[in-house]
Design an enzyme around this catalytic site. Structure first.
Site, PDB file in Angstrom:
ATOM      1  N   HIS A 215      37.206  -1.198  -8.105  1.00 50.65           N
ATOM      2  CA  HIS A 215      38.129  -0.196  -8.625  1.00 50.65           C
ATOM      3  C   HIS A 215      39.483  -0.799  -8.974  1.00 50.65           C
ATOM      4  CE1 HIS A 215      39.209   3.768  -9.801  1.00 50.65           C
ATOM      5  NE2 HIS A 215      40.357   3.613  -9.207  1.00 50.65           N
ATOM      6  N   TYR A 219      42.758  -1.296 -12.385  1.00 52.95           N
ATOM      7  CA  TYR A 219      44.223  -1.193 -12.399  1.00 52.95           C
ATOM      8  C   TYR A 219      44.865  -2.512 -12.821  1.00 52.95           C
ATOM      9  CZ  TYR A 219      43.878   3.489 -10.775  1.00 52.95           C
ATOM     10  OH  TYR A 219      43.595   4.824 -10.724  1.00 52.95           O
ATOM     11  N   HIS A 366      33.447   7.773 -19.311  1.00 49.60           N
ATOM     12  CA  HIS A 366      34.699   7.747 -18.537  1.00 49.60           C
ATOM     13  C   HIS A 366      35.373   6.388 -18.631  1.00 49.60           C
ATOM     14  CE1 HIS A 366      37.460   7.542 -15.178  1.00 49.60           C
ATOM     15  NE2 HIS A 366      36.727   6.598 -14.646  1.00 49.60           N
ATOM     16  N   PHE A 367      34.612   5.318 -18.346  1.00 50.44           N
ATOM     17  CA  PHE A 367      35.340   4.050 -18.279  1.00 50.44           C
ATOM     18  C   PHE A 367      35.618   3.463 -19.666  1.00 50.44           C
ATOM     19  CE2 PHE A 367      31.030   2.215 -17.303  1.00 50.44           C
ATOM     20  CZ  PHE A 367      30.980   1.254 -18.287  1.00 50.44           C
ATOM     21  N   HIS A 368      34.852   3.887 -20.670  1.00 49.46           N
ATOM     22  CA  HIS A 368      35.241   3.446 -22.018  1.00 49.46           C
ATOM     23  C   HIS A 368      36.523   4.149 -22.460  1.00 49.46           C
ATOM     24  CE1 HIS A 368      31.411   1.331 -22.314  1.00 49.46           C
ATOM     25  NE2 HIS A 368      31.865   0.754 -23.412  1.00 49.46           N
ATOM     26  N   ARG A 429      22.245   5.571 -17.809  1.00 52.42           N
ATOM     27  CA  ARG A 429      22.845   4.429 -18.491  1.00 52.42           C
ATOM     28  C   ARG A 429      22.002   3.177 -18.249  1.00 52.42           C
ATOM     29  NH1 ARG A 429      27.544   2.576 -14.269  1.00 52.42           N
ATOM     30  NH2 ARG A 429      27.815   0.892 -15.723  1.00 52.42           N
ATOM     31  N   ARG A 430      22.387   2.101 -18.901  1.00 51.53           N
ATOM     32  CA  ARG A 430      21.822   0.780 -18.651  1.00 51.53           C
ATOM     33  C   ARG A 430      20.332   0.653 -18.969  1.00 51.53           C
ATOM     34  NH1 ARG A 430      25.037  -1.950 -13.559  1.00 51.53           N
ATOM     35  NH2 ARG A 430      26.741  -2.584 -14.871  1.00 51.53           N
TER      36      ARG A 430
END
Lengths: 542, 234
Positions: A215, A219, A366-368, A429-430
């Site tokens: 995580h 950041y 979300h992470f894209h 996914r994946r």
């Protein structure tokens, strides 16, 4: 002229060249998952592509960009030459060597393990050693940033460290903490397994160590974007930073709360108790606070700028902002996408609710949105802002810069809205392909094609980005650029003195250690006290 | 000084916003806590060990014991092995409206499952039993794919779940229920027949500890799909 000019430019070009390759792979992956027939599609090609895309975007683009940008900030914000430039070049070449090793392992089908490389599936040891070299290179960068700030503080006793540098060092300190987890996993578990020195591996422990990093690494990528929000965008919009103190507090909170929260990636794992999952869920909620603070402070800074330009009204001032300025535009677009990406993240971290979307396309969306929509778009804006200072020439047609940013934002939304929807439908996914002849899957086809179109728009944007950065090197586009030094945003009330706790990291390091002990102490210790059966190492490739 | 506000005002407005943001975060968190306590919305976290090297040879996860079982006390338990690159068994029948407990293990690498249209979701980590409790509210066919990369055959690793109305859920005398049209893992064998002697059916291979991929995983999955077809539209 900057003494680190060549150093910064070299890092940036490695970052952006890698990015260009990775984005082509990403588009092809969407094509493969769609009902349309993609060329070259085999399982091996697909998963090698996913591995390469993830490694390139997550480890190479970010690390090299952050290092290059850090050197730029150290020289321009502290207004003194970078100490240890030889070390910086040594770190650069070490990173390049590491990247080459990892890439070679991937293209020879010896590291089809994706960028998360979860054991007991293991690839070539040279893949992991390559990644370790990139991390070690970034540690050298961390050391240089810390030394640069310490030297400046000694020369400017009692003065507040300029916010851009304070934030860069906060990131360096956080990164040193962050990489402990994955470094321990690689050195004590994965690399010995890849070499064949050990034949079983404690998967619970390896996943826990990886979550330590998983995580906070986001950041690490994100903080340069926040540095741009706080110290670049307000000036480019023609205003000032609303509050310097809030900026410092935000970066300190990121240092504190990015780390003891990684277990929210393991909510669906059987090796941890609900108790610690809940503790880390609670801490994860706290890490949303600095982002909320940032939204307020930066919106207020932008409002200051807009009102100085004659903007009026409760929301009418938004129109008065200089949207033609790439940094202002990128900040607006990044905030827009941050609402969607952050909103999705609130669902992901909500403990029980995570079960609805874990490992579905929702997570990918979300992470894209966070990575592409907030991190990378601000990398573009930073590059546009500092390029004239690096190359000595300005952009001849700023319209193309804005077009590129708009394409990126539109492409990102067109790609990720279908992913969110498909994730809620249960699309996982994946995987390389879906069986669209299955009536339960057939309905997903059109949505996947829409997201592929989004990917193509992103590809067009990436190509335009590279084209935009090239002209300053070419004769026909040359115009003399700024000769004055790079200026960061001033605060509305420039701090004359700040409390020592907001001018250094000693106290915060102590608190990070305590938080990590509380959040990860027992979850890691349990693997050594209870004798969990180990998994048999599965090596792939030659 | 370029802004219209004094420094004290700045600090005050920031604090007001921090309180508001904090309150929003707290309310969301309280909702999560409420769901966890009153609706048992907790992630799967039973911390139960299972040795990947021996789980197929002895105990709960031997081949004859896999699939849906109605326990003597009426609870429905599904036991399943996730292995490169198939689920054993690859089709499950479960009743609608009753609590079902899923227990998964892996003899090789990390896998994971979700069941489409539900919030059934867990990682399957070698060394542990992944356990999920759920109640299916709707009947019909659902997909249960592997959702964590487990090797080159990962994309073909899919099982089916047939949720049937409670009155149509008729387990055999041994308490076992199988998909319609599916070769059962155990041919309603008389109690007392050793598990190893039972014909396990064409594609229901035992968990492979060596991690060798099945000869043709795609073919195995297509068989499973074909086998499950008659149940579609139920």
């Amino acid at each position: 002229m900057l003494t680190t000019r060549r150093l910064v430019l070299t890092h940036m070009w490695v970052a952006f060249a890698t990015f260009s390759v990775a984005i082509i792979l990403g588009v092809w992956q969407m094509w493969a998952r769609s009902p349309l027939r993609a060329p070259f599609l085999t399982a091996e090609n697909y998963f090698n592509s996913v591995t390469m895309h993830g490694v390139s975007m997550g480890y190479v683009l970010t690390t090299f960009f952050i290092m290059g940008f850090g050197y730029f900030v150290a020289e321009t914000a502290l207004k003194r030459p970078l100490p240890g430039k030889t070390w910086a070049w040594a770190a650069f070449w070490m990173g390049i060597l590491g990247v080459l090793m990892a890439v070679l392992a991937i293209v020879t089908n010896n590291a089809t393990v994706l960028f998360t490389f979860y054991p007991p599936l293991t690839g070539s040891p040279w893949f992991y050693i390559g990644l370790v070299l990139v991390v070690v290179a970034s540690w050298i960068w961390c050391g240089l940033m810390i030394v640069a700030m310490a030297q400046w503080k000694r020369a400017n006793l009692g003065e507040p460290v300029p916010l851009a540098m304070f934030a860069t060092v906060a990131n360096a300190v956080m990164w040193l903490w962050t990489t402990i987890g994955v470094a321990a996993e690689l050195l004590f578990q994965v690399i010995p397994a890849a070499f064949g020195w050990i034949h079983t591996v404690d998967v619970g422990l390896s996943r826990t160590l990886f979550s330590w990093t998983l995580h906070a690494i986001v950041y690490f990528w994100l903080i340069p974007a926040y540095i741009a929000f706080y110290t670049m965008a307000p000036r480019e919009a023609g205003g000032r930073l609303y509050s310097d103190t809030m900026g410092r507090l935000t970066f300190v909170l990121f240092l504190l709360y990015s780390l003891p929260v990684g277990m929210h990636h393991l909510f669906m794992d059987p090796e941890h108790s609900t108790g610690f999952k809940f503790v880390q869920a609670a801490l994860t909620f706290l890490v949303s606070v600095p982002t909320f603070l940032t939204v307020f402070t930066i919106s207020a800074s932008m409002e200051l700028a807009a009102r100085l330009r004659g903007g009026t009204g409760v929301f009418g001032w938004i129109k008065a902002l200089p949207w033609k300025n790439p940094m202002t535009l990128a900040t607006g677009l990044a905030f827009f996408m941050l609402w969607f990406g952050g909103g999705g993240g609130l669902i992901n971290m909500s403990y029980g609710m995570n079960a609805m979307i874990h490992n579905t396309s929702w997570v990918t969306a979300h992470f894209h949105l966070i990575f592409g929509g907030t991190v990378v778009i601000m990398y573009f804006a930073i590059a546009y802002s500092i390029w004239p200072h690096l190359t000595g020439w300005t952009f001849r047609s700023p319209g193309r810069l804005r077009l590129q940013l708009w394409l990126w934002a539109v492409g990102m939304m067109v790609m990720t809205i279908p992913w969110h929807y498909l994730g809620l439908q249960g699309q996982w996914r994946r995987v390389a392909t879906f069986d669209y002849s299955d009536p339960m899957i057939a309905g997903w086809g059109p949505w996947v094609i829409v997201s592929l179109i989004g990917g193509l728009i992103l590809l067009a944007s990436a190509a335009l980005f590279i084209v935009n950065l090239l002209p300053p090197h070419r004769k026909w586009a040359r115009q003399p650029g700024p000769t004055e030094p790079y200026r960061y945003a001033l605060a509305a009330h420039p701090p004359r003195r700040v409390p020592e706790v907001l001018n250094g990291f000693t106290l915060w390091n102590l608190l990070v250690a305590l938080l990590m002990l509380a959040a990860y102490g027992w979850p890691i210790l349990q693997f050594f006290l209870t004798d969990a059966p180990e998994a048999i190492v599965h090596r792939i490739g030659g | 000084m370029s802004g219209p506000e004094g420094e004290e005002k700045v600090v005050k407005s920031e604090l007001r916003w921090a309180l508001a943001a904090g309150a929003v975060v707290f309310i969301i968190f309280a909702a999560v806590l409420w769901a966890a306590i009153t609706m048992r919305m907790n992630p799967p976290s039973n911390i139960e060990h299972a040795d990947p090297a021996t789980l197929h040879m002895q105990g709960e996860f031997t081949e004859s014991n896999l699939g849906t079982t109605v326990e003597p006390d009426g609870r429905v338990t599904v036991r399943m092995v996730a292995t490169q690159f198939a689920f054993v068994p690859n089709c499950l029948m479960v009743p609608q409206g009753r609590e079902v407990t899923f227990r998964f293990v892996s003899p090789d690498v990390i896998h994971g499952i979700l069941i489409t249209g539900t919030n059934v979701n867990t990682m399957i980590v070698p060394g542990y039993v992944a356990q999920v409790h759920t109640v299916f509210r709707q009947s019909g066919d659902m997909l249960m794919p592997c959702h964590e990369f487990c090797g080159l055959g990962h994309s073909e690793m899919i099982a089916r779940v047939q949720v049937v109305p409670a009155d149509q859920f008729r387990p055999g005398p041994d308490g076992r229920a199988h998909c319609e049209g599916q070769t059962p893992l155990v041919n309603t064998a008389a109690p007392g027949v050793p598990a190893g002697d039972v014909d396990a059916g064409a594609q229901a291979q035992g968990p492979l500890v060596s991690g060798e991929p099945s000869p043709d995983p795609a073919q195995a999955t297509q068989d499973a799909v074909a086998a499950a077809q008659p149940a579609t539209g139920e």
